[in-house]
Enzyme design. Structure first.
Site: not given
Length: 208
Positions: A34, A129
């Site tokens: 927001k 990874d």
């Protein structure tokens, strides 16, 4: 709350919209910030350490080929990291669908990933990874390297050893298997996604 329920956060800054993915360790949601008035990704993990690892890995680095980290907080024992919403498709899905790429695209993407890794390594961060599932193909035909849950950051007291079948180096596989054969107090091993595993153990004199 059921597994399919959308959580309502106490943090008034965010409204969660939908689930992007779920696993044994947590979930990933599309949400709205927001304050910034933008859509973001919120990763909710039961391991605060894993979330902090990703935040620490990305909070100081700047690259067009890495996602931005906006926030980190904990509610009711669940750790949340708020990140840039990376639009596009992961390469594992593209490859599974039989999508073809040109040599020029491959060379460009290689350079972009090399640039991202150079920035990370200058900050003493090792991703560990890299695989198609963790590389996003963006609408502008660039790429973005994601998922830093098992990255190592300079100064860590604990080394998290991970492997992804078919993509980890032989040395990484050997370390993973050795850590499972010689467990010590505080060592844990768990599955984080299909084809991937991780374990943790103290290093450099770190305490379990």
């Amino acid at each position: 709350m059921s597994d399919d329920a959308i959580p309502v956060l106490k943090n008034p800054m965010y409204t969660i919209g939908k689930v992007l993915g779920k696993g044994g360790g947590g979930a990933v949601y599309k949400a709205y910030n927001k304050n910034l008035e933008i859509n973001v990704v919120i990763k909710a993990l039961f391991s605060a350490r894993a979330v902090k690892q990703e935040r620490d890995a990305l909070s100081e680095v700047k690259s067009p080929y890495l996602p931005k980290v906006y926030d980190f907080f904990i509610e009711d024992g669940t750790a949340y990291t708020v990140m840039e919403l990376v639009e596009g498709e992961s390469f594992d899905k593209l490859l599974a669908a039989g999508t073809k790429f040109t040599q020029a695209q491959a060379v460009k993407w290689y350079g972009q990933l090399a640039s991202a890794l150079e920035v990370l390594h200058k900050h003493d961060i090792c991703h560990r990874d890299i695989k198609p599932a963790n590389i996003m193909h963006l609408p502008n035909d660039d790429v973005c390297l994601i998922d830093f849950n098992v990255a190592t950051v300079s100064g860590n007291d604990e080394n998290q050893i991970a492997k992804s079948l078919g993509y980890s180096s032989p040395e990484q596989n050997e370390l993973f298997e050795a850590s499972r054969r010689t467990p010590s107090r505080g060592t844990q091993s768990s599955s984080i996604k299909p084809g991937s595993q991780q374990t943790t153990r103290p290093v450099n004199g770190g305490k379990p």
